[in-house]
Each structure stands twice: as C-alpha cells, then as structure tokens.
Design a protein around this motif. Structure first.
Motif, mmCIF file in Angstrom:
data_model
loop_
_atom_site.group_PDB
_atom_site.id
_atom_site.type_symbol
_atom_site.label_atom_id
_atom_site.label_comp_id
_atom_site.label_asym_id
_atom_site.label_seq_id
_atom_site.Cartn_x
_atom_site.Cartn_y
_atom_site.Cartn_z
ATOM 1 N N GLY A 48 -13.190 -10.673 1.078
ATOM 2 C CA GLY A 48 -13.066 -9.110 0.546
ATOM 3 C C GLY A 48 -12.281 -8.609 1.651
ATOM 4 N N ARG A 49 -12.515 -8.603 2.928
ATOM 5 C CA ARG A 49 -11.996 -7.766 4.295
ATOM 6 C C ARG A 49 -10.564 -8.342 4.082
ATOM 7 N N SER A 50 -10.298 -9.563 4.204
ATOM 8 C CA SER A 50 -9.047 -10.030 4.239
ATOM 9 C C SER A 50 -7.847 -9.605 3.113
ATOM 10 N N PHE A 51 -8.546 -9.541 1.734
ATOM 11 C CA PHE A 51 -7.919 -9.093 0.736
ATOM 12 C C PHE A 51 -7.535 -7.701 0.824
ATOM 13 N N TRP A 52 -8.667 -7.093 1.164
ATOM 14 C CA TRP A 52 -8.399 -5.483 1.183
ATOM 15 C C TRP A 52 -7.206 -5.019 2.275
ATOM 16 N N LEU A 53 -6.987 -5.767 3.224
ATOM 17 C CA LEU A 53 -5.816 -5.553 4.064
ATOM 18 C C LEU A 53 -4.616 -5.923 3.645
ATOM 19 N N ASN A 54 -4.645 -7.058 2.693
ATOM 20 C CA ASN A 54 -3.311 -7.254 1.947
ATOM 21 C C ASN A 54 -3.160 -6.204 0.913
ATOM 22 N N LEU A 55 -3.889 -5.743 0.294
ATOM 23 C CA LEU A 55 -3.736 -4.638 -0.791
ATOM 24 C C LEU A 55 -3.395 -2.962 0.179
ATOM 25 N N LEU A 56 -3.985 -2.986 1.331
ATOM 26 C CA LEU A 56 -3.579 -1.830 1.951
ATOM 27 C C LEU A 56 -2.051 -1.967 2.314
ATOM 28 N N ALA A 57 -1.691 -3.059 2.972
ATOM 29 C CA ALA A 57 -0.296 -3.371 3.180
ATOM 30 C C ALA A 57 0.537 -2.952 2.075
ATOM 31 N N ASP A 58 0.200 -3.601 0.897
ATOM 32 C CA ASP A 58 1.004 -3.561 -0.419
ATOM 33 C C ASP A 58 1.326 -1.936 -0.949
ATOM 34 N N ALA A 59 -0.089 -1.176 -0.671
ATOM 35 C CA ALA A 59 0.206 0.053 -1.176
ATOM 36 C C ALA A 59 0.848 0.957 -0.457
#
Length: 809
Positions: A269-280
């Motif tokens: 979840g942490r890893s994907f949260w970072l991807n979402l933060l970068a995408d946003a």
C-alpha cells in the motif's frame, strides 16, 4: 496564445495528424472527396494527410480538426492558418528530433518496427549495434502476452502470407474508436493509439523505422500544446519531479516485531500510495498549464517528466504545487520524504538536442536534492510534545489518534488490500484515496467493477481491453498486483512457507536494472537520444516490470481444488488456518511437467508469489523460498530475451531465504544488502546464500542457471534414493571446509582459487564411489560425478537447494 482554435482541437489534431499512415498501409481508400486532391492541395510528401483527414471526418466529426489535419503539411491552404502552422511546426520538430536517415528506401507496408534495445551501448562494453535490424516487433496490438510484444528475429514481421496484417489491425482500431464516442475524450483516444500503434513504425521510407507511430503522435501533441500557448522565445518548459526518500518511507518501521501483522499488505500500500501521489502531482501541474495527458512524457516509479508551456502562469503554478506538497510532507514525515522538482525552459533549437536538456535538467534536480524544503514556509509554532510509546503507531511511529488508530497506516492498509482484488483504477474527484492536504484535486479508488460516477475516468488494470459502455473516459495501465489470493483470503507469509517443498521458509527477491540512469542518459547514440526514443525506453521497461511480470507470475502457484483426473498429477498440501485451528486449508501443487490442469481446474489457481512493488526498473517479490529461486531464474531469462540479449542491459538481484516469523522489513533489508553486494561485485549478478553468482556461466565461473539445474538434478538423485541426504550434507561440509574462507576476496581471485584448489577432489571421488547406489545401473555413479565435480567450487547453491527441498523426506 493562438486564438483561432482551442487547445483541445490543437491537441487532438496533432495526435491524429499521421493516422492516415495507418489506414494507407491497411489499404483503405479515402472518401472520394479526398481522392481527387493533388500534391498542391496537401503539400509535398503529405499524401497521408488526406487519409488522416478522412478518418477525422468519419470518426471525430470536427471540421476544425479535420482542416488542421488535412493541411498540416501545407498550412497556407488551411482555413485556420496559425493553428495549422502549429501542427506543422510540432510535426517537423518531432520528426527532426526523432528521425534518422536509412540506407536505401524502405517499404511502408512491410517494414516492421525495430526494437530500441539493440541500440543501447555503454562505453567499455561490447558493441551490439550489428544486430540492430535483426530484432523487430510483430504487427500486433499491445497485450500482456509474450508472443505479441517481445522483440523477435522474424524477418517478415508484417508479411502478407495471411492477408494484409495492417488491415486486420486497422479494422479492430476503427471498431473500438467508433465505440468510444464521437469523438472519444482525448485520454481515451490516446489510450487507443497506444494500444494499436505502439508496435507499428511512424516513418519507414527514408528513415530508420525505430520510432513507433504512437510515440511520434504523442510527442507531436505535447509540442503542439506548448506552441499554442507560446508566450516567450523559449516556448517549452521541461519539468522533472522525483520523490526522494522512497526506500526509507516504504520499509521504515518503528518497531518491526510489533508491526508484523499485515506488514506485507502495508508495504504494498505504501508503494502504491507513492505512485498515486506522483500521478496526482503530475496531473495537477498539467491541469494548471491547461495541457493534456500527452504532456506527461513519462511517470514511473515516483519519477515524472512533463513538457509544459513556458509561461509565467505555469512557472508560478509548478512552484506553488511543489511548495504545498513539501510543506505537508515536512509536517507529516519530518523530512524523510520529499518531492524534488526541477524545471528548464528551452527553445525550438534547444529541443532538438534533447540529451543535453536532460543532462542539464538532471543536474538541476540533483542540486535541489541537497536543498530540500528550502522554499517551504517556516513553522513558528510550539511542537515537541513527549509521547508515551503506547501512544505512537508501531509501524510509522507517528502519534495515534484519540481512538487509538493511525490514519496513515489505515490508508496504506486499505490500498494494499484493494490492490489484491482490483481490476480498475478510478480517477476523479471525491473518491476514497485523496490528497486534499497536499492541495491536489485528483482522487482515486481501486475497484473490482467499473462502476463510476459521471466525470470519472476508469483505467483498466493489466488488460488492454479497456472500453466500457457508458463510461466517457477509459484507459489502461500496468500494475504488478499479483498476490496469493485464495477466494476472499490473502495467504499470509506463514501460509506461503507451507507451500514450499521441504523446509518451510519464504524467499525475498529484490532486483533492478543495472546502470539504468546511465542507459537513459547516454545509452543511446548521441544523435538518437530524442524524446520519443527515451520515452520508448522508459515505457518498455515499465511494460516488463509492471505488465509482463503479471503474466510471468502465473507460472507459480497452487490450486484450491482439482478434479479427480487432474489430482493424479498433483501433490496435496495442507496449510494450517490460523483463524480455524485444526481445520487446514487444502491446496494442490502441480508436479507433472508433461501435462497441465484442465480448463475448469485452472479457474482455481492461486498465485504463490506476493508482489510488494514493481514498476519502472525494479521489483520486490515474496513467496515460498523454492518458488522464488525458480522465479528468479525465469525472470532473468525472460528479461534477457526481452532486451534482445544486449550485454549492456543487465539485471542485479539479491535473494534472502528466511523463516516466515522474521519481520518482513528485516527480511527485505537482508535482500537489499544482497542486492547491493551484487552491484558492488560488478553487476549482472545474483547473491543467494552468501554467494555472489553470475546469472550465466562465464568461462570457468559457474552461473546461477547452471547451478539451479545442478540442484534440481541432485534433488532427483535423493528422491530416487540414488544418494542420501547425509551424503549431500557431507558434500556441503566439504565445500565449507574448502571454500568458505574465500568470501572476502575479490571475485577474480575467488574464481582462480575455486579452480586451483583441488584438495577436495580425492575425498569427493571417494564419497561418490562409496555413497552412490547404482541400483543396477552401471552409469549412475558417473552421472552423479559429472553433475557434482565440475561445479563443486560453486556448489553452495545446489547443495543447500537439495538439503532444504528434501528436509522431511
């Protein structure tokens, strides 16, 4: 700013300006209205423009876009002169940057797209360019199937033996484009071009066909948007963003022993949260610039590169967004995680030297990495409250809420759980996973079904069949989301240990591409380092690590149930269920390499691998220890094929074999140390059981693949009672007595010593002679000796493989 047409029309016209090349190669005749046009109507070398305009007329139904596309080679004849010149200039700039002349003339209807990987060369390494034209892509839509997407040596990738392959591809493209709407949204149109034109060449007649039609179209659209908003002599602004502190954020755990439960889910979840933060973040900047999704050149692994209009408004917006995010990260994480953003204005001429721009931009970002939070507003308020340890989260160390929970970890756990079952990513406003406190408006959710509200985009995960009835904007993405999901239950690490044969341990596999930064910056010949080629390199790596990985993981797993006939070829495994003591879960592992389960039984497949993260150029996978070792071998073999066996593109990995009770964060640290040792030892290696091994044999040095084969052979000898386990233990003791002291020596001296030291040989032959049971087969002893003696200097892996796999036999 150009005021003739709006930015959406400019972007769509630029995206579709060359779609006529596709229909021309498919043998489609344009409408009679365009058939009568001469060169004077559409410009020299622009015959494909009438095919492009014909497509726009039929499926977009926008006279403005149609006019821009038709006259993009001869803008003076267009109704909208200034806007048409923008399309022409963007096309010419993209072509000037991307295309290189070829010897002789090509055949647009037959020449395949050449793979970008053979072009990669690094100084001091073997020149691989002689095989440039031997690796092609088949004319297929993008899928996750190996035969559709891997480069091939087939010389006639677009042959006409079974009809015109372009026509078959074109018919499917047109059918889906029409289904998507009149016209589809820009994001949907971009996804359709990505699916159908990523593996067909843009220009072939007088140019080397190594740029795909999709890459050229996307680049042209991004450039055209910037030219539309031109405000200064330098119309382009390159913006690079990089999340810093990713490793410590993902794996940092305050008290590992207390945080063991659900840790794998949290890490994912942490890893994907970072991807979402970068995408946003990237989307917020693009939206502030009134640009399009095409202006996101790439966005993988917490890094993004944007091509935006160079205006004062965009400069201010990028700065404000960056400050707000970093201020929030500083407050929440104490500075351990930050967003480093660098920007670089550039002119048209400078854009032609894209490698120099990237070098300059990387230098800017590198300097800013040492100036984190310099532009954040200082906080003048009381802080430093002393907390009891019970009031702090055992995972992240942040203060718990009054009800005793941690909001951050709850979010990460929810994300990690949702990924396991997700088939769609929703993107819009008001969704479950938001970044409101960072000042970002884009929100996300992960769902099993495509249900969404109006205005939300639905992104299909790991499938290019992404069109959905009634949904306005759709697309697809690659995500390494394989988890051991059995029904509604995700198997724990203890469960996975029971799926291993022999010793109940788990394996942790951590790997990444060697010298990736150097490959992206200087791997291609200087004149070839264009936006499109570097973008292609990035997306090709992303496809393998996040997309094809999902296909590869399906080779490793068990079955919840099998029919009586299939059960004859499988082995039963009972896994204790911690929720229902004494009521074990039953699985079957397939052991017959000559057959495979029936279609009905395949529906009950449960992956045994647990992908914590994967994307860009690295991955972390957990699973039963023996599955992980076999997966490592397959992953390397497939990666080597995918990059056309280019010796300049290699993989390093570390593998940890640990008991399931060990906290995941500590197991990952062990795998990371092994990975760093592989890098230190010269790269293109894997470290396992304390041994640093090449992937393949190199002269006298034995490689991981050879040693795995030896381990499987030795295990077979034990299973067939040709040798005993005690004999294997004796060999392991002999190996340690002879070679265990070599660990601290340089690798070249280790290799020489392993070859030179022969004091073990008489005793080894004596042990073979006295412990091999021939069972009436006179050649058995010789076979065992040939399997052991040549590799004995590197026998640590096959010996421990056999000892662990046969424990309990």
């Amino acid at each position: 700013m150009n005021t003739e047409c709006n930015v959406d029309q400019i972007a769509l016209a630029a995206l579709l300006h060359d779609i006529g090349k596709f229909s021309y190669r498919a043998g489609v005749r344009p409408d009679s209205q365009y058939n009568v046009l001469s060169k004077e109507d559409f410009g020299r070398n622009g015959a494909h423009a009438k095919w492009s305009a014909d497509f726009v007329r039929a499926y977009v139904n926008d006279p403005v876009v149609e006019d821009l596309v038709l006259h993009h080679h001869l803008p003076e004849r267009a109704r909208y002169h200034a806007s048409s010149r923008i399309i022409r200039d963007a096309d010419h700039l993209s072509s000037a940057v991307d295309r290189k002349p070829r010897e002789g003339k090509g055949d647009p209807r037959h020449d395949p797209l050449i793979s970008v990987f053979p072009s990669v060369q690094l100084s001091g390494m073997h020149d691989h360019s002689e095989s440039l034209y031997q690796w092609n892509h088949l004319l297929r839509p993008l899928t996750l199937e190996r035969e559709d997407t891997f480069p091939t040596r087939e010389s006639h990738a677009t042959s006409y033996k079974e009809g015109n392959p372009y026509r078959n591809l074109w018919d499917h493209f047109v059918r889906e484009f029409e289904t998507a709407g009149h016209p589809p949204t820009f994001g949907t149109a971009l996804a359709l071009l990505r699916k159908y034109t990523s593996l067909i060449p843009s220009a072939t007649y007088v140019n080397v066909p190594d740029i795909s039609l999709y890459d050229h179209a996307k680049t042209t659209a991004a450039l055209a948007v910037c030219l539309h908003f031109r405000e200064k002599a330098s119309p382009f602004l390159l913006v690079q963003g990089r999340l810093s502190g990713i490793q410590s954020f993902i794996f940092g755990v305050a008290t590992p022993q207390d945080a063991r439960k659900g840790m794998a889910k949290r890490l994912r979840g942490r890893s994907f949260w970072l991807n979402l933060l970068a995408d946003a973040t990237a989307r917020e900047m693009v939206e502030a610039a009134d640009a399009t999704e095409a202006n996101i050149l790439w966005n993988t692994g917490g890094n993004f590169l944007l091509l935006l209009p160079n205006t004062s408004r965009v400069h201010d917006a990028v700065g404000q967004i960056t400050r707000k995010i970093n201020t929030t990260l500083l407050q929440k994480n104490g500075g351990s995680l930050s967003l480093v953003v660098g920007s670089l204005p550039c002119s048209r001429e400078e854009m032609k030297d894209f490698p120099s721009l990237l070098d300059h931009l990387n230098a800017i970002v590198g300097r800013k990495k040492f100036q984190k939070f310099i532009d954040c507003d200082p906080l003048f308020r009381a802080h430093g409250r002393v907390y009891e340890i019970a009031d702090l989260c055992p995972v992240c160390g942040l203060p718990l809420t009054p009800n005793g929970t941690c909001a951050e970890c709850r979010t990460h756990e929810a994300l990690g759980a949702a990924i396991a079952r997700a088939r769609y990513l929703l993107r819009g406003t008001g969704l479950r996973f938001a970044f409101d406190e960072f000042g970002l408006s884009t929100t996300y959710d992960l769902t099993e079904g495509p249900d969404c509200s109006p205005g939300e985009a639905v992104i299909t995960i790991n499938s290019t069949e992404f069109l959905i009835d009634g949904v306005e904007e759709t697309g697809f993405m690659y995500l390494g989301n394989t988890v051991p999901l059995s029904g509604t239950r995700i198997l724990t690490l203890s469960d996975l240990a029971y799926l291993a044969t022999g010793d109940r341990k788990i394996g942790v596999f951590k790997a990444d591409v060697d010298r990736l930064g150097r490959i992206m910056a200087a791997g291609l010949p200087k004149d070839d380092r264009s936006i499109s080629r570097i973008y292609t390199l990035s997306t090709r790596f992303q496809y393998f690590f996040a997309g094809y990985l999902t296909t590869l993981c399906q080779e490793f797993g068990v079955y919840r149930r099998l029919c009586p006939e299939c059960r004859e070829h499988a082995q039963k495994i009972e896994v204790p269920d911690s929720d229902r003591p004494g009521d074990p879960a039953v699985f079957y592992t397939w052991i017959d390499s000559e057959a495979e389960p029936c279609p009905e039984c395949k529906k009950h497949f449960v992956p045994s691998l647990y992908v914590i993260y994967s994307g860009g150029d690295d991955l972390l996978v957990l699973g039963p220890w023996d599955h992980i070792l076999r997966f490592a071998q397959r992953f390397h073999d497939e990666f080597t094929c995918y990059v056309c066996a280019n010796p300049a593109i290699t993989l390093s990995a570390g593998i940890a074999v640990v008991p399931p009770q060990l906290p995941v964060s500590i197991a990952v640290e062990e795998a990371e140390r092994s990975l760093q040792r592989a890098k230190k030892d010269g790269r293109n290696r894997v470290v396992i059981f304390g041994e640093s091994l090449r992937w393949e044999d190199n002269g006298y040095e034995k490689g991981f693949s050879t040693l795995m084969d030896s381990g499987l052979a030795l295990e077979t000898y034990v299973d067939e009672q040709i040798v005993s386990r005690s004999f294997v233990h004796t060999l392991n003791d002999l190996w340690e007595d002879t070679f265990a002291d070599l660990g601290e020596r340089p690798l070249d001296k280790q290799c020489l010593e392993r070859i030179r030291r022969k004091r073990y040989l008489p005793y080894l032959k004596y042990q073979v002679a006295g412990n091999v049971r021939t069972n009436g087969k006179p050649r058995t002893r010789d076979e065992v000796e040939r399997a052991i003696v040549p590799i004995f200097g590197w026998a640590r892996l096959p010996l421990l493989w056999t000892i662990l796999r046969t424990r309990g036999v």
